[in-house]
Design an enzyme around this catalytic site. Structure first.
Site, short mmCIF file in Angstrom:
data_model
loop_
_atom_site.label_atom_id
_atom_site.label_comp_id
_atom_site.label_asym_id
_atom_site.label_seq_id
_atom_site.Cartn_x
_atom_site.Cartn_y
_atom_site.Cartn_z
N GLU A 307 0.73 -1.07 -0.01
CA GLU A 307 -0.03 0.03 0.00
C GLU A 307 0.91 1.31 0.04
OE1 GLU A 307 -2.80 -0.77 3.32
OE2 GLU A 307 -4.02 -1.64 2.05
N ASP A 381 -8.60 -8.77 4.14
CA ASP A 381 -8.37 -7.62 5.23
C ASP A 381 -9.35 -7.56 6.09
OD1 ASP A 381 -7.05 -5.61 6.30
OD2 ASP A 381 -7.73 -4.12 4.82
N GLU A 409 -12.61 -1.91 12.26
CA GLU A 409 -12.45 -1.08 10.74
C GLU A 409 -13.74 -1.73 9.92
OE1 GLU A 409 -8.95 -1.80 8.62
OE2 GLU A 409 -9.62 -0.63 6.85
C1 GCV Z 1 -2.52 0.36 8.44
C2 GCV Z 1 -6.06 -1.96 5.34
C3 GCV Z 1 -6.46 -0.73 6.19
C4 GCV Z 1 -5.32 0.36 6.35
C5 GCV Z 1 -4.00 -0.62 6.90
C6 GCV Z 1 -3.72 -1.60 6.35
C7 GCV Z 1 -2.51 -2.50 6.83
O1 GCV Z 1 -5.69 -1.78 4.10
O2 GCV Z 1 -7.55 -0.12 5.62
O3 GCV Z 1 -5.60 1.33 7.08
O4 GCV Z 1 -3.03 0.30 7.02
O5 GCV Z 1 -4.74 -2.33 6.02
O6 GCV Z 1 -2.80 -3.41 7.61
O7 GCV Z 1 -1.36 -2.28 6.66
#
Ligand code: GCV
Length: 716
Positions: A307, A381, A409
């Protein structure tokens, strides 16, 4: 005092008393109502004797004094030597006298460094209860365990407990930024007040450490995995040191996230290439600097090439190169690298669910022995339900640690009551079939399937500076449950709920039974009203708040919900079987067979692995469309039932927490209906079918749901 002033004064006092209840988490130490139990405790706990003098022993003593006197209504005598009988004696192995050493000799062989023994013994013919372990922190764990027994009203008359944690890294991952925002945090701002540190030690830091120690958590990563290199500068390390000093006596080690490009950003180097000698030396020097002020620093957690985070691949290197270079830097000091396997790429046309496995599995056995690979529980996720991550069954030569998400989340933020230990337990009990039946995930991560020096469980923290720590009073149970499962991944969620309710609210069976049932169904409820039958990733974009199955216009295909549900007029679901992306082949043969076959694939994972016709017959005899609609309705009904249950608890709960939960459940009910209506209206466009009998019709249109925007949703 005028009556008005008196009224305000009264309000203030009662507010703070109630707020303190929320703040005290599961360490309420309520006065024991059961007379027989109280009298048993009183007769067995006439004095307390501490055999140690360390900071940790002092914490044990204070905790016992507070706990026992609050629960029994009178202070036990604190003695400096063992005299008389019915004392509670505690101390580490080296502080035991020779008689006690002899008594515990064989028990000590059964525990590791963090294990403890609590035993009722005869010492010179006098009955005593002894709490011991190999060091003072282990004793502290024993102390909390003993107090938990009292909080849950268990008999201690002939107590005999030998217990030790099954994993060695039991750690919270804070996704806390240096500006105090918390990524995916729904309980206020970060606890860490960087501006006031190192000189100002907020009482919260101490209370945080205490709460964690009480459930056996022994590590904390202070900073977000989307890392900021500034945390590694002397200015911030001084602040980190102050926190480490607070946490140390509670047995909690501090870890930091390492931004891979830190050598460039704060080190003035031209590259962060892990094969560059200057880079490797920079990290070695950095480690030396950190360990000088924090000798028990735990190590680094790293999100690399994921990411948008920098990593070794930026220099044509791989994860092994990156992790091993950092591992070498911390190895001389006993440090550990937790390297995350959460990777997927927009340039990879492969099913996102397959990418982490494809990238990491070939590295099995290639990491240094102070590297542990941190794998999320599922391959996408942290969805309300995911089949377990195939990597858990495929890297026997590499220590793997579990990453759970405690913060919600994808499960309604901190407004929805969802008891996560049910989810955690489901994952831990999953069969990987790596070495045939019985190769559960719990056995992978505690190192009993393939022995490893490092074992661990991480939980993405749901803690913030809200008065009640976690936003929802019941979200405290998820922090608690995470800690208990990290200690013992074989614990049953029901036991955890039971303990937590008794310690947090009441021991009254009329309260415990229905509220425990409510907690235990809450996870299935959220799956039902959000993502039944294996649906996943159909939330709205960015903030992830509410439904968004229609989203299809994001730049990266695998960010779009339509990528995951693939609804069309023929049916719905992601074909990950052999006829599709063949993700099922990433599981061991027996597991693969089960998931790959439509007939044997568990219905809870159906649409994860298969694209299924709307008329497909479910085991209930319903068509898929009807069954799915009924599941959405069931989820809504379950929340209604939760409201019902809670409405009967008024007399057992203080008014503030009662009202908080009542209001939150009302929001949850509203949002459960929102999920049901938005998803069913959207999918109905493809199924072209009427809702079955028993499913309520939406009072809003699909266009209305699509038009909803939440620019300031938290945690984004
Ligand atoms: C900390 C998902 C979440 C992100 C998070 C990522 C990760 O994409 O939406 O906020 O980033 O996971 O675990 O690295």
């Amino acid at each position: 005092m005028t009556s008005l002033r008196f009224f305000f004064w009264f309000l203030l006092i009662s507010f703070s008393a109630s707020a303190q209840k929320d703040y005290k988490l599961w360490l309420q130490y309520h006065k024991i109502q059961n007379a027989a139990i109280a009298s048993e405790y009183k007769s067995n706990l006439q004095g307390i004797v501490s055999l140690g003098s360390s900071a940790t022993s002092k914490i044990s003593l204070t905790e016992l004094e507070t706990g026992i006197s609050d629960m029994l209504g009178n202070k036990p005598e604190v003695k400096s030597v063992i005299n008389g009988e019915n004392n509670l004696i505690f101390g580490a192995q080296t502080n035991l006298n020779s008689d006690l050493q002899k008594i515990f000799q064989s028990d000590f062989t059964q525990i590791n460094n963090e294990g403890f023994i609590i035993k009722s013994v005869l010492l010179k013919n006098k009955k005593q209860i002894v709490i011991t372990g190999k060091n003072d922190v282990a004793v502290l764990y024993g102390v909390y365990s003993f107090l938990r027994l009292m909080q849950t009203n268990k008999s201690i008359k002939s107590i005999n407990i030998v217990d030790a944690p099954k994993t060695n890294i039991r750690i919270l991952n804070h996704w806390d930024n240096l500006d105090r925002t918390v990524e995916r945090g729904y309980a206020g701002f970060s606890l860490w007040n960087w501006q006031k540190l190192p000189d100002f030690i907020d009482q919260r830091y101490i209370d945080y450490a205490r709460a964690n120690a009480s459930i056996g958590i022994n590590g904390t990563v202070l900073t977000n995995v989307n890392a900021n290199a500034l945390i590694l500068t002397p200015q911030y390390l001084e602040k980190v040191t102050a926190l480490a000093n607070v946490f140390r006596p509670y047995g909690i080690k501090v870890y930091l996230t390492a931004r891979f490009s830190a050598p460039i950003e704060i080190g003035g180097l031209k590259t962060a290439d892990p094969k560059d000698t200057e880079v490797a030396n920079w990290w070695k020097e950095k480690a030396k600097e950190i360990y000088k002020s924090i000798p028990d620093f735990g190590g680094f957690l790293v999100k690399a090439n994921s990411e948008g985070q920098p990593g070794p691949q930026n220099y044509g290197r791989d994860h092994v190169d990156g992790a091993n270079m950092l591992a070498d830097a911390v190895a001389p000091f006993g440090g550990v690298i937790m390297w995350r396997a959460f990777v997927y790429s927009e340039h990879d046309a492969n099913d996102r669910a397959k990418q982490a496995y494809a990238e990491f599995q070939p590295y099995d056995g290639k990491f240094r022995d102070n590297v542990i690979v941190q794998v999320k529980n599922g391959a996408i996720d942290f969805q309300p339900r995911e089949p377990f991550h195939p990597l858990f069954g495929a890297m026997p030569k590499t220590p793997l640690m579990m990453e759970f998400q405690i913060t919600q989340e994808y499960l309604g933020f901190s407004t929805h009551l969802v008891f996560l230990p049910k989810l955690f337990q489901e994952v831990l009990e999953s069969e990987t079939y790596q070495k045939g039946k019985g190769s559960t995930i719990a056995k992978v991560i505690d190192g009993s399937l393939n022995p490893h020096k490092l074992t661990g469980i991480a939980g993405v923290s749901n803690i913030g500076n809200d008065l009640n720590w976690t936003g929802h009073p019941f979200a405290q149970a998820n922090w608690y449950g995470f800690g208990r499962l990290a200690w013992n991944p074989y614990l049953d969620a029901e036991i955890i709920a039971d303990e937590w309710l008794r310690a947090t609210f009441s021991n009254d069976e009329n309260f415990i039974k229905p509220v425990k049932d409510m907690m235990l169904t809450s996870r299935e409820a959220v799956v039902n009203y959000m993502t039944p039958l294996g649906l996943h990733h159909i939330m709205d974009t960015g903030h992830h708040y509410g439904p968004g199955p229609w989203v299809s216009n994001l730049s990266r295909p695998e960010w779009n919900p339509t990528y995951y549900h693939k609804a069309d007029k023929n049916g719905i679901g992601f074909d990950r079987s052999k006829t599709g992306t063949n993700a099922t082949a990433q599981y061991a043969a027996e597991g693969e067979k089960i998931f790959d076959n439509l007939e044997t694939c568990p219905e809870k994972d159906l649409l994860w692995f298969h694209h299924v016709s709307w008329d497909y017959k479910l085991k209930s005899g319903q068509t898929l469309w009807n069954g799915m609609a009924l599941k959405y309705q069931e989820g809504v009904n379950q929340v209604k039932e939760m409201q019902n249950t809670w409405s009967k608890t008024k007399k057992y709960v203080d008014s503030e927490r009662y009202k908080e939960v009542e209001m939150l459940l009302a929001i949850q009910y509203k949002e459960a209906k929102w999920w049901r209506d938005a998803c069913l209206l959207y999918f109905q466009q493809y199924s072209g079918k009427e809702l079955p009998v028993g499913v309520e019709k939406s009072t809003q249109t699909l266009e209305y749901f699509k038009s909803l925007k939440f620019p300031f949703a938290p945690g984004n």
